[in-house]
Design an enzyme around this catalytic site. Structure first.
Site, PDB file in Angstrom:
ATOM      1  N   GLU A  20     -69.236  12.407  18.712  1.00 11.84           N
ATOM      2  CA  GLU A  20     -69.226  10.986  19.048  1.00 11.84           C
ATOM      3  C   GLU A  20     -67.866  10.607  19.630  1.00 11.84           C
ATOM      4  OE1 GLU A  20     -70.011   6.747  16.696  1.00 11.84           O
ATOM      5  OE2 GLU A  20     -69.352   8.508  15.572  1.00 11.84           O
ATOM      6  N   CYS A  78     -74.157   9.163  14.781  1.00 17.57           N
ATOM      7  CA  CYS A  78     -73.434   8.979  13.519  1.00 17.57           C
ATOM      8  C   CYS A  78     -74.200   8.153  12.480  1.00 17.57           C
ATOM      9  CB  CYS A  78     -72.055   8.392  13.815  1.00 17.57           C
ATOM     10  SG  CYS A  78     -70.844   8.681  12.491  1.00 17.57           S
ATOM     11  N   LYS A 122     -75.997   3.363  20.781  1.00 18.42           N
ATOM     12  CA  LYS A 122     -76.076   3.414  19.322  1.00 18.42           C
ATOM     13  C   LYS A 122     -76.657   2.122  18.759  1.00 18.42           C
ATOM     14  CE  LYS A 122     -73.035   4.354  15.338  1.00 18.42           C
ATOM     15  NZ  LYS A 122     -71.612   4.579  14.963  1.00 18.42           N
TER      16      LYS A 122
END
Length: 256
Positions: free
Chosen positions: A39, A138, A104
Site C-alpha cells: 500500500e 489494508c 480503498k
C-alpha cells in the site's frame, strides 16, 4: 500464473527512490507474470496527504513502463490527488500498460485516513491470465462482507501498511479470507518505519486450503514467489462446493 510479492522498506515521501528499490528487486527476481507492491508503495502511508500524494501520475507511469518492458502485470496502491480530493488508489496494470484501479473503501478512521481521503464505492475485479482478481487495501481486510466471494473472483490481493503491533491479526485474517472465500489470497505488507508506526512485513501468498504457499521473512526487505494454478482451484471448488451454500448477497445488503 507466477506471482512475486515485494516486501519493501518505503522511504517517506520519495517516489523516485521507492520506484528504484522496487525495480532492483524485480530485476533480481525476473520472469514473473505478476509483481505486487505494498500500500502507498511510492510514499509511505500518508494520512495527511497534502504535499505527499501524487497529482502527476509519476508512479502509475512507472508501473506502466515496468509492465510493458517486462511483459507482466504490476499492482500496488498509490496516494493520489485528483482535483481537490485524495484517494488511496490500488492500481493493477496489465502487460500492455492498461490500468484498472480500485479506491480503498474502508478508510482507517483510527489513524485519521477518513479525514482527508475520499472512500471508494465500487468493488473491482480484474481479469488476468484466466484469474478473476479482487483488489483490496489494508483495512478492507477487517470487513469480510465487502470481500465475500459471490463466485466472482479466484484471487484476492490485499496491499497494506499494517503495523507490527497488529501483525498476528493480519496473518489470521488473510488466512480466514482464503478459507471462507475458497480462493487464493495475496497479502503484501511493508517493513521499516514511518513517522508514526513500525512495520514487520508478514507478506504471504496463501492457497485456497488456507495454507501458506510462500512468504517473506518478517522484518526484512525481500520477495516471495509462488505458482497459482486456476485448474487446481476449480478442481477444489468442484469436489468441495462451499460457495454454493453461501448466503445470498441481496439479503446481506438489505440487512445493512
Amino acid at each position: 500464473m507466477k506471482v512475486t510479492i515485494l516486501q519493501t522498506d518505503v522511504v517517506w515521501g520519495d517516489s523516485k527512490e521507492n520506484q528504484h528499490r522496487a525495480e532492483m528487486l524485480m530485476d533480481k527476481h525476473a520472469g514473473s507474470d505478476l509483481y505486487v507492491l505494498p500500500e502507498m508503495f511510492s510514499t509511505g502511508f500518508a494520512t495527511e496527504p497534502e504535499g505527499v500524494a501524487e497529482a502527476d501520475g509519476c508512479s502509475l507511469k512507472w508501473m506502466q513502463s515496468q509492465s510493458v518492458r517486462r511483459g507482466c502485470a504490476v499492482a500496488g496502491s498509490i496516494a493520489v490527488k485528483e482535483g481537490d480530493r485524495f484517494f488511496n488508489r490500488f492500481y493493477f496494470v496489465l502487460p500492455d500498460g492498461t490500468e484498472f484501479h480500485y479506491d480503498k473503501r474502508h478508510l482507517f478512521s483510527y489513524g485519521g485516513e477518513d479525514v482527508h481521503f475520499t472512500p471508494g464505492n465500487e468493488r473491482v475485479v480484474v481479469e488476468y491470465q484466466n484469474f478473476r482478481i479482487l483488489l483490496q487495501v489494508c483495512y478492507d481486510l477487517r470487513f469480510p462482507v465487502f470481500s465475500r466471494n459471490h463466485k466472482d473472483y479466484d484471487l484476492a490481493i490485499y496491499v497494506a501498511n499494517w503495523p507490527s503491533i497488529r501483525l498476528e491479526a493480519w496473518s489470521t485474517l488473510l488466512h480466514a479470507r482464503a478459507i471462507e472465500n475458497q480462493c487464493y489470497v495475496i497479502g503484501v505488507n511493508r517493513v521499516g518505519k514511518d513517522p508514526t508506526c513500525d512495520y514487520a512485513g508478514g507478506s504471504e501468498i496463501i492457497g485456497p486450503y488456507g495454507k501458506t504457499m510462500a512468504g517473506c521473512e518478517p522484518g526484512k526487505v525481500g520477495v516471495a514467489t509462488a505458482e497459482l494454478k486456476i485448474r487446481t482451484l476449480r478442481g477444489f471448488r468442484k469436489i468441495f462446493p462451499v460457495l454454493d451454500d453461501a448466503d445470498p448477497w441481496p439479503s446481506i445488503r438489505d440487512e445493512n
